[in-house]
Design an enzyme around this catalytic site. Structure first.
Site, PDB file in Angstrom:
ATOM      1  N   ARG A 232       0.853  -1.180   0.000  1.00 38.98           N
ATOM      2  CA  ARG A 232       0.000   0.000   0.000  1.00 38.98           C
ATOM      3  C   ARG A 232       0.893   1.236   0.000  1.00 38.98           C
ATOM      4  NH1 ARG A 232      -3.573  -2.597  -1.510  1.00 38.98           N
ATOM      5  NH2 ARG A 232      -5.565  -3.047  -0.525  1.00 38.98           N
ATOM      6  N   GLU A 261      -4.158   6.965  -5.071  1.00 46.16           N
ATOM      7  CA  GLU A 261      -4.476   6.428  -6.393  1.00 46.16           C
ATOM      8  C   GLU A 261      -5.809   6.953  -6.896  1.00 46.16           C
ATOM      9  OE1 GLU A 261      -4.231   2.208  -5.864  1.00 46.16           O
ATOM     10  OE2 GLU A 261      -2.206   2.350  -5.077  1.00 46.16           O
ATOM     11  N   HIS A 279      -0.995   0.042 -10.043  1.00 43.82           N
ATOM     12  CA  HIS A 279      -1.698  -0.922  -9.170  1.00 43.82           C
ATOM     13  C   HIS A 279      -2.277  -2.092  -9.979  1.00 43.82           C
ATOM     14  CE1 HIS A 279      -3.987  -1.394  -5.107  1.00 43.82           C
ATOM     15  NE2 HIS A 279      -3.688  -2.575  -5.632  1.00 43.82           N
TER      16      HIS A 279
HETATM   17  C1  8YV Z   1      -6.889  -4.765  -6.130  1.00 44.87           C
HETATM   18  C2  8YV Z   1      -5.676  -4.994  -3.865  1.00 44.87           C
HETATM   19  O1  8YV Z   1      -6.233  -3.885  -6.960  1.00 44.87           O
HETATM   20  O2  8YV Z   1      -6.201  -7.103  -3.000  1.00 44.87           O
HETATM   21  C3  8YV Z   1      -6.005  -5.934  -2.763  1.00 44.87           C
HETATM   22  O3  8YV Z   1      -6.048  -5.495  -1.609  1.00 44.87           O
HETATM   23  O4  8YV Z   1      -5.210  -3.939  -3.635  1.00 44.87           O
HETATM   24  C4  8YV Z   1      -5.873  -5.434  -5.282  1.00 44.87           C
HETATM   25  O5  8YV Z   1      -6.069  -6.771  -5.450  1.00 44.87           O
HETATM   26  C5  8YV Z   1      -8.081  -4.068  -5.566  1.00 44.87           C
HETATM   27  O6  8YV Z   1      -8.617  -4.612  -4.437  1.00 44.87           O
HETATM   28  C6  8YV Z   1      -9.166  -3.955  -6.628  1.00 44.87           C
HETATM   29  O7  8YV Z   1      -9.078  -2.791  -7.266  1.00 44.87           O
END
Ligand code: 8YV
Length: 312
Positions: A232, A261, A279
């Site tokens: 993150r 983001e 991401h």
């Molecule tokens: C995804 C994520 O980009 O799993 C996570 O926590 O950050 C990623 O898999 C997001 O959840 C969907 O946009």
């Protein structure tokens, strides 16, 4: 239809997922409401479940206004923006897309590590532009034999460690509890940074990890060190990182995640010693299809017999 259970979608989802949800549920979309407060006052008690993304979460203030909402299906594994204590106290079940994205995220961590050390992007530009015809080829750095420090040895961190080992790298890690692995465990992230040629962040974006990587850690990482972040953006003090990159306190950074983001700090975008991706660690057709099914199956199970399947 109105006989279908009502669910609330917090932020836009991938079209494939949104379509499937629309087939099975009465979907309200918070992000489409001109006045969310008015919408919640009118429909809040009808909402039975929430769908959100790992990187979006749900605000506690919103949960407080949804007394009938006892399930949150996360399209991802991150729960850093969900108040787990509140959820537990109110019997709200939370599902995540457990295990599905582990390999893809670990693959990206190694892709960034190798691409950075082997100058992949610069070489591609050099070859594609024809610059090779009139210029000598610059050298890059070897990855094998180098030290990789993995901050956070959960499922993703471990998958990164296994891959790094296969590439002949020396692995160390930090974790709240010691793991049954042969890798060297460091007491804290500063020690891990001092060990590392590549410092890979694979920890949750929880409050305790907020801006964990600061000037002190970056100084410990050192002039030959590279920071890799697939966790993150909030785990890094971004101002400290930008200063370190500008001043050469560290060699570079490869980042897939950012504090705000989809906005990437312009100062970061202007640097030569960074490799940036938007991401996409879990963004493969295969993984996103499985994540989509996971969210759907968790909600269907919840509405069929009151229990989600892949709890956080
Ligand atoms: C995804 C994520 O980009 O799993 C996570 O926590 O950050 C990623 O898999 C997001 O959840 C969907 O946009």
């Amino acid at each position: 239809t109105t006989s279908q259970p009502a669910i609330l979608i917090i932020q836009p989802l991938m079209p494939q997922l949104d379509e499937k949800l629309t087939q099975h549920f009465h979907c309200y979309r918070l992000y489409e409401q001109p006045d969310p407060a008015v919408f919640i006052a009118r429909h809040g008690t009808a909402i039975k479940a929430i769908v959100t993304r790992g990187d979006v979460g749900v605000e506690t203030a919103l949960l407080e206004q949804l007394p009938e909402c006892k399930a949150i299906a996360v399209f991802g594994v991150g729960t850093d923006r969900i108040d787990l204590n509140y959820a537990a106290a109110h019997d709200i079940q939370i599902s995540i897309t457990r295990d599905i994205l582990t390999d893809d995220v670990a693959d990206l961590a190694l892709t960034l590590t190798l691409a950075f050390s082997r100058n992949l992007v610069a070489y591609h530009q050099f070859a594609q532009s024809g610059a090779w015809e009139n210029n000598a080829v610059a050298l890059s750095s070897r990855a094998s034999g180098k030290r990789i420090g993995i901050a956070g040895l959960g499922a993703i961190g471990l998958a990164i460690a296994r891959r790094a080992e296969a590439f002949g790298m020396q692995v160390a890690y930090t974790a709240r509890t010691a793991k049954e692995v042969s890798y060297k465990r460091c007491d804290n992230i500063e020690q891990l940074a001092a060990f590392s040629d590549f410092l890979v962040l694979a920890l949750p974006g929880s409050a305790e990890n907020l801006q964990l990587v600061d000037a002190k850690v970056l100084t410990a990482l050192g002039r030959e060190g590279v920071l890799i972040n697939i966790a993150r953006g909030t785990v890094i003090n971004e101002a400290d990182l930008i200063a370190a990159l500008q001043q050469g306190t560290i060699k570079g950074a490869a980042l897939d995640v950012y504090p705000q983001e989809p906005i990437i700090n312009p100062a970061l975008r202007q640097l030569d010693n960074v490799l940036l991706t938007p991401h996409i660690a879990s963004a493969t057709h295969e993984t996103r299809a499985q994540m989509t099914n996971n969210v759907l199956e968790n909600l269907l199970a919840y509405f069929a017999d009151g229990k989600i399947l892949t709890a956080v």
